[in-house]
Design an enzyme around this catalytic site. Structure first.
Site, short mmCIF file in Angstrom:
data_model
loop_
_atom_site.label_atom_id
_atom_site.label_comp_id
_atom_site.label_asym_id
_atom_site.label_seq_id
_atom_site.Cartn_x
_atom_site.Cartn_y
_atom_site.Cartn_z
N THR A 28 0.85 -1.20 0.00
CA THR A 28 0.00 0.00 0.00
C THR A 28 0.88 1.24 0.00
O THR A 28 1.95 1.24 0.60
CB THR A 28 -0.89 -0.01 1.26
N GLY A 29 0.40 2.29 -0.66
CA GLY A 29 1.13 3.56 -0.67
C GLY A 29 1.47 3.97 -2.10
O GLY A 29 1.22 3.22 -3.05
N SER A 30 2.06 5.14 -2.22
CA SER A 30 2.31 5.67 -3.57
C SER A 30 3.37 4.86 -4.32
O SER A 30 3.28 4.70 -5.54
CB SER A 30 2.70 7.14 -3.49
N THR A 31 4.36 4.33 -3.62
CA THR A 31 5.39 3.53 -4.31
C THR A 31 4.80 2.18 -4.71
O THR A 31 5.01 1.71 -5.84
CB THR A 31 6.62 3.34 -3.39
N ASP A 83 6.33 -4.10 -1.19
CA ASP A 83 5.65 -3.03 -0.47
C ASP A 83 6.61 -1.87 -0.24
O ASP A 83 7.83 -2.06 -0.25
CB ASP A 83 5.13 -3.56 0.88
N LYS A 96 6.70 1.29 9.02
CA LYS A 96 5.63 1.31 8.04
C LYS A 96 4.34 1.78 8.72
O LYS A 96 4.27 1.84 9.93
CB LYS A 96 5.42 -0.09 7.44
N GLY A 99 0.62 5.08 5.61
CA GLY A 99 -0.66 5.04 4.87
C GLY A 99 -1.76 4.34 5.66
O GLY A 99 -2.87 4.16 5.16
N GLU A 105 -0.50 -5.14 6.13
CA GLU A 105 0.82 -5.23 5.48
C GLU A 105 1.70 -6.23 6.22
O GLU A 105 2.41 -7.03 5.60
CB GLU A 105 1.50 -3.86 5.45
#
Ligand code: 5RP
Length: 229
Positions: A28-31, A83, A96, A99, A105
């Site tokens: 999850t997240g922009s990357t 991730d 982590k 987000g 995760e």
């Protein structure tokens, strides 16, 4: 290279580890979303994979782009999770949860034989803790849980605000229906001990310290991507 290009570089390098037939944990997240976009192109080109998303947000993007999904109960053993991270140190320990997806995760990463972290150079730190540590808590007993975390921090020589994460219209709620406390501890000299001790507080559902979980990190910088093992 701008920030988005670096994320794409890291995602591309991680994609090279994906093989036909793999069962993938998808972060999850922009990357991680850049990874999903690249993965979707490969799937459209014939790559066969099945993905387990780590958040509803990732699930929506995968469905939109045609990446086949299963639940973790359908695929409880995964080959590889890819991730992002908010921080990574030289021992592949991570923070982590920026987000808000840290619980799923961590469950998905721990159900995987390998976890590859994708990040840009700004996420690499000598000592974890500049990024606020997300701690997912049960809404029941929130105040008591926060006090227990404060007492633990004091015992461990840590200090700093512990803030309930907000979203536009109130308290941020995770996919699992929990709250997040963001702890501004600053440098965390003994992340392993903090991780263990947080797990002993009953109201803590999970925390964002990922210790001995990642097997490789692909770090993208202006000059290209490097790996941390
Ligand atoms: C979400 C996470 C993300 O992986 C982390 O916040 C990094 O996100 P981004 O790639 O957008 O910087 O842990 O819970």
């Amino acid at each position: 290279m701008d920030a988005r290009e670096m994320k794409i570089k890291a995602a591309e390098a991680a994609l090279a580890h994906v093989e036909d037939g793999m069962r993938l944990g998808i972060g999850t997240g922009s990357t991680a979303e850049e990874f999903v976009r690249l993965l979707a192109e490969k799937v459209a080109g014939g790559l066969r994979v099945e993905g387990v998303p780590t958040s509803e947000r990732t699930a929506r993007l995968c469905l939109e782009l045609g990446v086949p999904l299963k639940s973790l109960d359908e695929l409880p053993e995964l080959d590889l999770t890819i991730d992002g991270a908010d921080e990574v140190d030289g021992r592949l320990r991570l923070i982590k949860g920026g987000g808000g997806a840290l619980l799923r995760e961590k469950i998905v990463a721990c159900a995987s034989r390998r976890m590859i972290v994708i990040a840009d150079e700004s996420k690499v730190v000598e000592t974890l803790g500049a990024f606020k540590l997300p701690i997912e808590v049960n809404p029941f007993g929130l105040v008591a849980t926060r006090i227990a975390i404060e007492k633990l921090a004091t015992r461990m020589g840590l200090s700093g605000a512990i803030d309930l994460r907000a979203s536009g219209d109130g308290t941020f709620t995770t996919d699992g229906g929990h709250y997040i406390l963001d702890a501004s501890f600053g440098r965390i000299p003994d992340a392993d001990a903090l991780a263990r001790n947080l797990n002993d507080i009953p109201g803590v559902v999970e925390h964002g310290l990922f210790i001995n979980i990642a097997s490789l990190a692909v770090i993208a910088g202006p000059a290209g991507a490097r790996t941390l093992t």
